[in-house]
Write a protein that holds these residues in place. Structure first.
Motif, PDB file in Angstrom:
ATOM      1  N   LYS A  50     -97.510  10.582   7.728  1.00 14.85           N
ATOM      2  CA  LYS A  50     -96.283  10.615   6.927  1.00 14.85           C
ATOM      3  C   LYS A  50     -96.411  11.669   5.814  1.00 14.85           C
ATOM      4  N   PHE A  51     -97.572  11.682   5.148  1.00 15.10           N
ATOM      5  CA  PHE A  51     -97.799  12.683   4.104  1.00 15.10           C
ATOM      6  C   PHE A  51     -97.829  14.094   4.698  1.00 15.10           C
ATOM      7  N   LYS A 161     -98.792   9.564 -13.331  1.00 16.80           N
ATOM      8  CA  LYS A 161     -97.420   9.851 -12.899  1.00 16.80           C
ATOM      9  C   LYS A 161     -97.121   9.193 -11.557  1.00 16.80           C
ATOM     10  N   TRP A 162     -98.081   9.244 -10.654  1.00 16.78           N
ATOM     11  CA  TRP A 162     -97.855   8.658  -9.328  1.00 16.78           C
ATOM     12  C   TRP A 162     -97.665   7.146  -9.448  1.00 16.78           C
ATOM     13  N   SER A 167     -94.071   2.422  -9.101  1.00 18.31           N
ATOM     14  CA  SER A 167     -93.505   1.240  -9.748  1.00 18.31           C
ATOM     15  C   SER A 167     -91.996   1.362  -9.935  1.00 18.31           C
ATOM     16  N   ARG A 168     -91.511   2.586 -10.121  1.00 21.10           N
ATOM     17  CA  ARG A 168     -90.063   2.771 -10.242  1.00 21.10           C
ATOM     18  C   ARG A 168     -89.366   2.426  -8.923  1.00 21.10           C
ATOM     19  N   LEU A 169     -90.000   2.783  -7.820  1.00 21.81           N
ATOM     20  CA  LEU A 169     -89.404   2.516  -6.511  1.00 21.81           C
ATOM     21  C   LEU A 169     -89.564   1.062  -6.102  1.00 21.81           C
ATOM     22  N   ASP A 170     -90.700   0.475  -6.458  1.00 22.89           N
ATOM     23  CA  ASP A 170     -90.947  -0.938  -6.141  1.00 22.89           C
ATOM     24  C   ASP A 170     -91.982  -1.471  -7.111  1.00 22.89           C
ATOM     25  N   GLY A 171     -91.536  -2.316  -8.019  1.00 19.64           N
ATOM     26  CA  GLY A 171     -92.418  -2.826  -9.063  1.00 19.64           C
ATOM     27  C   GLY A 171     -93.300  -3.980  -8.644  1.00 19.64           C
ATOM     28  N   ASP A 172     -93.220  -4.390  -7.370  1.00 18.41           N
ATOM     29  CA  ASP A 172     -93.981  -5.551  -6.918  1.00 18.41           C
ATOM     30  C   ASP A 172     -95.401  -5.208  -6.478  1.00 18.41           C
ATOM     31  N   TYR A 173     -95.675  -3.933  -6.241  1.00 22.40           N
ATOM     32  CA  TYR A 173     -97.010  -3.569  -5.765  1.00 22.40           C
ATOM     33  C   TYR A 173     -98.016  -3.620  -6.918  1.00 22.40           C
ATOM     34  N   LYS A 174     -99.185  -4.196  -6.628  1.00 23.41           N
ATOM     35  CA  LYS A 174    -100.270  -4.227  -7.616  1.00 23.41           C
ATOM     36  C   LYS A 174    -101.100  -2.958  -7.438  1.00 23.41           C
ATOM     37  N   ILE A 175    -101.053  -2.096  -8.436  1.00 17.31           N
ATOM     38  CA  ILE A 175    -101.720  -0.799  -8.383  1.00 17.31           C
ATOM     39  C   ILE A 175    -102.868  -0.790  -9.384  1.00 17.31           C
ATOM     40  N   ARG A 176    -104.026  -0.338  -8.941  1.00 15.68           N
ATOM     41  CA  ARG A 176    -105.169  -0.273  -9.851  1.00 15.68           C
ATOM     42  C   ARG A 176    -105.814   1.100  -9.762  1.00 15.68           C
ATOM     43  N   TYR A 177    -106.334   1.541 -10.903  1.00 15.13           N
ATOM     44  CA  TYR A 177    -107.079   2.792 -10.940  1.00 15.13           C
ATOM     45  C   TYR A 177    -108.541   2.532 -10.580  1.00 15.13           C
ATOM     46  N   ASN A 178    -109.110   3.493  -9.820  1.00 12.91           N
ATOM     47  CA  ASN A 178    -110.539   3.453  -9.472  1.00 12.91           C
ATOM     48  C   ASN A 178    -110.960   2.075  -8.963  1.00 12.91           C
ATOM     49  N   TYR A 179    -110.181   1.603  -7.995  1.00 12.16           N
ATOM     50  CA  TYR A 179    -110.421   0.314  -7.347  1.00 12.16           C
ATOM     51  C   TYR A 179    -109.932   0.424  -5.904  1.00 12.16           C
ATOM     52  N   VAL A 226     -92.499   4.416   0.394  1.00 10.78           N
ATOM     53  CA  VAL A 226     -92.605   4.390  -1.065  1.00 10.78           C
ATOM     54  C   VAL A 226     -93.704   5.359  -1.530  1.00 10.78           C
ATOM     55  N   LEU A 227     -94.842   5.325  -0.854  1.00 12.89           N
ATOM     56  CA  LEU A 227     -95.958   6.183  -1.263  1.00 12.89           C
ATOM     57  C   LEU A 227     -95.629   7.660  -1.075  1.00 12.89           C
ATOM     58  N   VAL A 228     -95.017   8.003   0.049  1.00  9.80           N
ATOM     59  CA  VAL A 228     -94.692   9.399   0.309  1.00  9.80           C
ATOM     60  C   VAL A 228     -93.615   9.892  -0.655  1.00  9.80           C
ATOM     61  N   SER A 229     -92.595   9.098  -0.872  1.00 10.88           N
ATOM     62  CA  SER A 229     -91.519   9.478  -1.776  1.00 10.88           C
ATOM     63  C   SER A 229     -92.016   9.591  -3.221  1.00 10.88           C
ATOM     64  N   SER A 230     -92.781   8.608  -3.662  1.00  6.54           N
ATOM     65  CA  SER A 230     -93.271   8.606  -5.051  1.00  6.54           C
ATOM     66  C   SER A 230     -94.231   9.755  -5.301  1.00  6.54           C
ATOM     67  N   CYS A 231     -95.031  10.106  -4.309  1.00  3.01           N
ATOM     68  CA  CYS A 231     -95.955  11.239  -4.462  1.00  3.01           C
ATOM     69  C   CYS A 231     -95.167  12.515  -4.697  1.00  3.01           C
ATOM     70  N   GLY A 232     -94.113  12.718  -3.922  1.00  9.31           N
ATOM     71  CA  GLY A 232     -93.288  13.895  -4.096  1.00  9.31           C
ATOM     72  C   GLY A 232     -92.654  13.954  -5.479  1.00  9.31           C
ATOM     73  N   LYS A 233     -92.224  12.808  -5.990  1.00 13.49           N
ATOM     74  CA  LYS A 233     -91.609  12.765  -7.312  1.00 13.49           C
ATOM     75  C   LYS A 233     -92.634  13.040  -8.414  1.00 13.49           C
ATOM     76  N   ALA A 234     -93.894  12.660  -8.166  1.00 16.90           N
ATOM     77  CA  ALA A 234     -94.940  12.842  -9.177  1.00 16.90           C
ATOM     78  C   ALA A 234     -95.448  14.271  -9.253  1.00 16.90           C
TER      79      ALA A 234
END
Length: 235
Positions: A50-51, A161-162, A167-179, A226-234
């Motif tokens: 997809k990417f 930014k990503w 989170s703007r596209l879907d705030g339900d995902y739990k996102i963590r840094y370096n995990y 969501v991931l592909v779209s948000s990456c492009g926006k970031a």
């Protein structure tokens, strides 16, 4: 940074669980391991593709050789470069694996990055991975992991930014840094950081919980989009 001075690269080191025919004997009885998270990153190749097809992707490289043959995301001298299935092989066979399967993949990625930098571009490299929902009896507490080096500002800013765009596209995902891993652990991106300055190269590893690829196809497709779209926006 000007868009015309940046190149975006995607890679997928663990896209499949293929074993070259000449090494089949080393994997007798290993079907369970090959089809598990140990054999490959379930769902990573789907997401990577997809990417790779996104309009902002300048180049994409992937491998479908099992990490149990050789671990493409480990340095040459890492103790787990070879798995328990290939560690017992003769040294000549291991050299063959390195020459035919490890080096060609890594060299084409490194050469592309080098060429872009020589042409005056800044490179953003995103390496696409997935992780098992449960490891050693412990449930992983994240849906998405963004791995980066906190000491490299471009990486930190892009990860931030990503995350915001996801989170703007879907705030339900739990996102963590370096995990579930540290962004500075041994890996291909870590090696590339050592070879290039922070201005020349920024590398992130995207880690996605395999529960999505194992679960509802609709939910999995939504997450990919969501991931592909948000990456492009970031970017």
């Amino acid at each position: 940074m000007s868009l015309d001075k940046r190149k975006v690269l995607f890679t997928c080191e663990h896209g499949g669980n293929e074993i070259p025919q000449e090494f089949n004997a080393a994997f007798d009885g290993a079907e369970g391991a090959l089809t598990s998270h140990r054999g490959y990153d379930l769902g990573a190749l789907d997401l990577f593709q997809k990417f790779a097809n996104a309009p902002y992707a300048d180049k994409a490289f992937y491998s479908t050789t099992s990490r149990l043959l050789v671990e493409l995301n480990r340095s040459r001298h890492h103790p787990r470069l070879f798995s328990e299935f290939t560690q017992p092989l003769q040294e000549e066979e291991k050299r063959q694996i390195i020459t035919q399967h490890y080096l060609p993949y890594r060299q084409k990625v490194e050469e592309q990055i080098h060429d872009w930098i020589q042409e005056g571009y800044q490179v953003l490299h995103i390496s696409v991975h997935s992780f098992t929902p449960v490891l050693d009896g412990e449930k992983r507490k994240a849906d998405i992991g963004l791995l980066y080096n906190p000491g490299r500002e471009r990486e930190q800013l892009f990860a931030s930014k990503w995350r915001q765009e996801i989170s703007r596209l879907d705030g339900d995902y739990k996102i963590r840094y370096n995990y579930p891993y540290k962004g500075t652990a041994d890996g291909f991106v870590t090696l590339l950081r050592r070879k290039h300055t922070p201005e020349e190269y920024a590398g992130l590893e995207l880690e996605v919980n395999q529960k999505f690829a194992l679960g509802s196809p609709e939910d999995w497709l939504v997450l990919q989009n969501v991931l592909v779209s948000s990456c492009g926006k970031a970017l």
